[in-house]
Design a protein around this motif. Structure first.
Motif, PDB file in Angstrom:
ATOM      1  N   LYS A   1       0.793  -1.177   0.086  1.00 44.10           N
ATOM      2  CA  LYS A   1       0.004   0.055  -0.055  1.00 44.10           C
ATOM      3  C   LYS A   1       0.994   1.234  -0.193  1.00 44.10           C
ATOM      4  O   LYS A   1       2.135   1.171   0.234  1.00 44.10           O
TER       5      LYS A   1
ATOM      6  N   THR B   1       1.194   3.578   2.039  1.00 41.54           N
ATOM      7  CA  THR B   1       1.623   3.887   3.435  1.00 41.54           C
ATOM      8  C   THR B   1       2.273   2.837   4.251  1.00 41.54           C
ATOM      9  O   THR B   1       3.024   3.003   5.288  1.00 41.54           O
ATOM     10  N   GLY B   2       2.308   1.547   3.655  1.00 40.35           N
ATOM     11  CA  GLY B   2       3.114   0.352   4.244  1.00 40.35           C
ATOM     12  C   GLY B   2       2.964  -0.808   3.500  1.00 40.35           C
ATOM     13  O   GLY B   2       2.517  -0.816   2.336  1.00 40.35           O
TER      14      GLY B   2
ATOM     15  N   GLU C   1       4.746   0.232   8.549  1.00 37.31           N
ATOM     16  CA  GLU C   1       4.176   1.377   8.233  1.00 37.31           C
ATOM     17  C   GLU C   1       5.264   2.477   7.965  1.00 37.31           C
ATOM     18  O   GLU C   1       6.394   2.711   8.806  1.00 37.31           O
TER      19      GLU C   1
ATOM     20  N   ALA D   1       7.182   7.770   4.869  1.00 34.14           N
ATOM     21  CA  ALA D   1       6.294   8.455   3.940  1.00 34.14           C
ATOM     22  C   ALA D   1       5.654   7.496   3.068  1.00 34.14           C
ATOM     23  O   ALA D   1       5.892   6.382   2.942  1.00 34.14           O
ATOM     24  N   GLU D   2       5.078   8.096   2.224  1.00 39.01           N
ATOM     25  CA  GLU D   2       4.343   7.109   0.917  1.00 39.01           C
ATOM     26  C   GLU D   2       5.328   6.821  -0.091  1.00 39.01           C
ATOM     27  O   GLU D   2       6.212   7.432  -0.400  1.00 39.01           O
TER      28      GLU D   2
ATOM     29  N   LYS E   1       7.543   4.818  10.198  1.00 39.71           N
ATOM     30  CA  LYS E   1       6.788   6.161  10.605  1.00 39.71           C
ATOM     31  C   LYS E   1       7.237   6.242  12.107  1.00 39.71           C
ATOM     32  O   LYS E   1       7.544   7.424  12.314  1.00 39.71           O
TER      33      LYS E   1
END
Length: 194
Positions: free
Chosen positions: A43, A45-46, A65, A68-69, A103
């Protein structure tokens, strides 16, 4: 079956102008996990990973996680017999490295820096490009990073045995400290008393 968290290695590159040079290397070490026994949910984000090794009788599970994206559509995944290798494209173009992969700032025991792929921020433009031909399926073209194997093991400047060795100069060497005194004493003892 026991469930374990696999070892994860990571490194990164950054570029403000070139998206293809703005990525994270991520390697999840999961030996003997066939493709049929793994699930990877990537995804922005993770990621979530679950894999099962029937030979080692263990299940691997991992949830990360990211700091950053990333862009999952532009990211690449390669599964080998030993691990799952990923090249995750960072979403935001930035010259600076991420300060960490995750994160949360806490240290986790399974996450380590991949020093084989790591390049310092100020040296990344001079770093050799990694060969990612295996990510498209296939094994690459047999290129060994420009190494000329004919020059390896040639002895680079070492005598080959064909040249004559220079004669020894040992007799021209001055005596060692204290050696001269011992010599004088030994000679004095050898002389008969007159």
């Amino acid at each position: 079956m026991t469930t374990v968290t696999p070892e994860v290695l990571w490194a990164q590159r950054s570029s403000k102008t070139e998206p293809e040079k703005n990525f994270i290397y991520l390697t999840i070490s999961v030996p003997d996990v066939p493709t049929s026994n793994l699930e990877l949910d990537l995804k922005p984000t993770g990621l979530t990973f679950t894999g099962r090794s029937d030979t080692l009788k263990r299940t691997y599970h991992l949830e990360l996680e990211f700091y950053a994206e990333i862009d999952p559509a532009e990211s690449k995944v390669n599964h080998t017999a030993r691990d799952v290798e990923m090249k995750l494209r960072k979403k935001e173009l930035d010259e600076a490295y991420w300060p960490r992969l995750l994160k949360e700032a806490k240290k986790v025991h399974f996450l380590k820096t991949d020093f084989d792929k790591w390049v310092d921020e100020d040296e990344q433009n001079e770093a050799a490009e990694e060969d990612f031909s295996q990510f498209g399926g296939g094994m690459g073209g047999g290129d060994f990073g420009g190494i000329d194997f004919s020059k390896l093991g040639g002895g680079a400047g070492l005598p080959t045995g064909d040249e004559e060795e220079e004669e020894s100069d040992d007799e021209d060497m001055p005596p060692l400290e204290g050696e001269e005194e011992e010599k004088d004493t030994a000679e004095a003892e050898k002389k008969p008393a007159a």
